[in-house]
Design an enzyme around this catalytic site. Structure first.
Site, PDB file in Angstrom:
ATOM      1  N   GLY A  47      66.109  -1.198  35.018  1.00 42.98           N
ATOM      2  CA  GLY A  47      66.902  -2.297  35.548  1.00 42.98           C
ATOM      3  C   GLY A  47      68.283  -2.236  34.914  1.00 42.98           C
ATOM      4  N   CYS A  48      68.583  -3.207  34.046  1.00 47.55           N
ATOM      5  CA  CYS A  48      69.898  -3.280  33.388  1.00 47.55           C
ATOM      6  C   CYS A  48      71.005  -3.337  34.435  1.00 47.55           C
ATOM      7  CB  CYS A  48      70.117  -2.115  32.419  1.00 47.55           C
ATOM      8  SG  CYS A  48      68.785  -1.917  31.242  1.00 47.55           S
ATOM      9  N   HIS A  49      70.822  -4.265  35.361  1.00 49.18           N
ATOM     10  CA  HIS A  49      71.828  -4.486  36.395  1.00 49.18           C
ATOM     11  C   HIS A  49      71.610  -5.873  37.017  1.00 49.18           C
ATOM     12  CE1 HIS A  49      68.546  -2.425  38.848  1.00 49.18           C
ATOM     13  NE2 HIS A  49      68.672  -3.598  39.437  1.00 49.18           N
ATOM     14  N   ALA A  50      72.546  -6.267  37.838  1.00 48.49           N
ATOM     15  CA  ALA A  50      72.389  -7.475  38.664  1.00 48.49           C
ATOM     16  C   ALA A  50      72.713  -7.074  40.095  1.00 48.49           C
ATOM     17  CB  ALA A  50      73.337  -8.568  38.184  1.00 48.49           C
ATOM     18  N   HIS A  95      69.041  -8.341  34.851  1.00 49.53           N
ATOM     19  CA  HIS A  95      67.634  -8.204  34.444  1.00 49.53           C
ATOM     20  C   HIS A  95      67.359  -6.819  33.877  1.00 49.53           C
ATOM     21  CE1 HIS A  95      67.930  -7.206  38.734  1.00 49.53           C
ATOM     22  NE2 HIS A  95      66.900  -6.393  38.573  1.00 49.53           N
TER      23      HIS A  95
END
Ligand code: TYD
Length: 137
Positions: A47-50, A95
């Site tokens: 993830g590590c993105h929006a 997230h």
């Protein structure tokens, strides 16, 4: 930030258990895409993105993992590990997924097709976008 969990009815009999996910019934959007993560390597962070527009529901159909949810003001960590429950991850929530158990299968229901232009992959851009987004929403 309120975390939104969706409880799925489990239909079970002597043969085992079954859950059904249906758009606009127990999933609060139109389901255009389903994907799942499995065989995740230990100590990986995904993830590590929006997303600018995408809404998603995460269901750990097997095993468990942790999710960090961050709306730019507050961060919350949640352990998910039930095929009877979904975690709603709305648009503009940063997230991250980690601590995957070796058997983890993380199912994701998404409101749209895969579109790289909907991703915000840098935290700096996320907070920058949030400030502007706050002004137009
Ligand atoms: P990536 O976005 O890096 O996964 P995450 O951020 O959730 O850990 O996706 C891995 C690869 O899979 C990347 O090349 C994009 C591709 N992909 C698709 O083609 N379709 C999809 O629906 C998703 C979620 C990813």
């Amino acid at each position: 930030m309120d975390l939104r969990f969706l409880d799925f009815k489990i239909m079970g009999d002597e043969r085992g258990s079954l859950a059904a996910l249906e758009e606009y019934r127990n999933i609060p959007f139109n389901i255009k895409r389903v994907y799942y993560m499995f065989n995740t390597v230990p100590n990986v962070r995904r993830g590590c993105h929006a997303h600018k527009e995408l809404n998603q529901v995460l269901v750990c159909v097997k095993g468990s993992c942790r999710i960090l949810m961050d709306d730019g003001k507050e961060k919350k960590e949640v352990l998910i590990g039930s095929p009877a429950q979904g975690l709603f991850v709305g648009k503009m929530i940063w997230h991250e997924m980690y601590d995957f158990s070796p058997d983890c299968v993380l199912l994701v229901l998404a409101s749209d097709y895969y579109d790289e232009t909907d991703y915000i992959r840098s935290y700096g851009k996320f907070t920058e976008y949030l400030n502007n987004w706050g002004m137009i929403h």
